[in-house]
Design a protein around this motif. Structure first.
Motif, short mmCIF file in Angstrom:
data_model
loop_
_atom_site.label_atom_id
_atom_site.label_comp_id
_atom_site.label_asym_id
_atom_site.label_seq_id
_atom_site.Cartn_x
_atom_site.Cartn_y
_atom_site.Cartn_z
N ASN A 130 0.84 -1.19 0.00
CA ASN A 130 0.00 0.00 0.00
C ASN A 130 0.87 1.23 0.00
O ASN A 130 1.37 1.67 1.02
N ARG A 144 -3.78 19.28 -1.88
CA ARG A 144 -3.04 18.41 -0.95
C ARG A 144 -2.14 19.24 -0.04
O ARG A 144 -2.10 19.03 1.17
N TRP A 161 -10.56 18.69 8.82
CA TRP A 161 -11.62 18.51 7.83
C TRP A 161 -12.78 19.48 8.06
O TRP A 161 -13.43 19.91 7.09
N GLU A 220 -6.04 12.07 15.68
CA GLU A 220 -7.40 11.96 15.12
C GLU A 220 -8.21 13.22 15.41
O GLU A 220 -8.97 13.67 14.54
N TYR A 272 -11.51 12.92 0.69
CA TYR A 272 -11.29 12.51 2.08
C TYR A 272 -10.59 11.15 2.14
O TYR A 272 -9.60 10.98 2.87
N ARG A 273 -11.08 10.20 1.38
CA ARG A 273 -10.47 8.86 1.39
C ARG A 273 -9.03 8.90 0.90
O ARG A 273 -8.17 8.17 1.40
N ARG A 274 -8.74 9.77 -0.06
CA ARG A 274 -7.39 9.85 -0.60
C ARG A 274 -6.41 10.48 0.38
O ARG A 274 -5.28 10.01 0.55
N ARG A 287 -16.06 13.07 -0.55
CA ARG A 287 -15.74 11.79 0.08
C ARG A 287 -14.52 11.14 -0.57
O ARG A 287 -13.70 10.53 0.11
N ALA A 288 -14.40 11.29 -1.89
CA ALA A 288 -13.25 10.72 -2.59
C ALA A 288 -11.96 11.41 -2.16
O ALA A 288 -10.93 10.75 -1.95
N ASN A 332 -6.98 11.53 3.84
CA ASN A 332 -7.07 11.35 5.29
C ASN A 332 -5.94 10.51 5.88
O ASN A 332 -5.39 10.89 6.94
N PRO A 333 -5.54 9.40 5.27
CA PRO A 333 -4.41 8.64 5.86
C PRO A 333 -3.13 9.45 5.95
O PRO A 333 -2.39 9.35 6.94
#
Length: 209
Positions: A9, A83, A65, A58, A38-40, A35-36, A42-43
């Motif tokens: 990953n 980014r 956000w 966290e 965020y998923r990209r 949401r896309a 957030n990690p």
């Protein structure tokens, strides 16, 4: 840096075209695009915040956000700019947490001989050796490397995480940190040297395996 130990990953490729499209959708108010994004991102934001504030990461990213959601409709730029913007907001929120911690510490009377010793800074030097991070990556997983990065002084930890783990260039890193590129290069050099020393110490990694 090898990520084989983390199941392949990869952390830092931006996939610029996809991120550009998602950010464009966010600017139009598209919830699915948000949401896309965020998923990209957030990690990455969590890793960055964890280096600065540890277990409060966290909470920091949640605040990040919330601010992004408030400001995103006025954002202008592409995926790479977004980014950098998200990382900069994360840094600002994390620094707020550090300031609150310092204020609380000042309000508590603690004998100075009970305070922990400050972490030592990395050794001074010029440009970082180009293979230092690769040496570390060959021996440890990304999770273990990020954990070790968190033990560095914050300026060095931020430079190493942004430049090596998140693969930002020096200019972008300098913009996020509000520093000159030369200062970023110096912090990176010191951080990588200190990281290499930590990797070479068996006791530094034994508890993480």
């Amino acid at each position: 840096m090898s990520d084989a130990a983390d199941g392949g990953n990869r952390l830092h490729p931006e996939h610029t075209g996809d991120l550009n499209a998602a950010v464009l959708g966010v600017r139009r108010g598209d919830e699915a695009a948000f949401r896309a994004v965020y998923r990209r991102l957030n990690p990455e934001l969590l890793r960055y915040a964890a280096v600065i504030v540890g277990q409060d990461a966290e909470d920091v990213v949640a605040e990040t956000w919330l601010q992004i959601a408030r400001d995103v409709l006025s954002f202008e730029g592409d995926g790479a700019s977004f980014r950098r913007f998200a990382l900069a907001v994360t840094r600002n929120r994390a620094r707020d947490v550090l300031r609150r911690r310092r204020r609380r510490l000042q309000e508590i009377t603690v004998p100075t001989d009970e305070l922990p010793e400050p972490r030592a800074s990395g050794a001074p030097g010029g440009e970082a050796a180009p293979d230092t991070a690769e040496v570390a990556g060959a021996k440890l997983s990304t999770r273990e490397i990020v954990s070790l990065i968190g033990t560095l002084p914050v300026p060095q930890a931020e430079a190493v995480l942004l430049r090596v783990v998140l693969d930002l260039d020096t200019k972008s890193t300098a913009e996020i940190l509000g520093k000159r590129p030369g200062a970023v290069a110096m912090a990176l050099s010191r951080g990588l040297k200190q990281l290499a020393r930590l990797v070479e110490r068996p006791e530094a990694t034994a508890v993480r395996r």
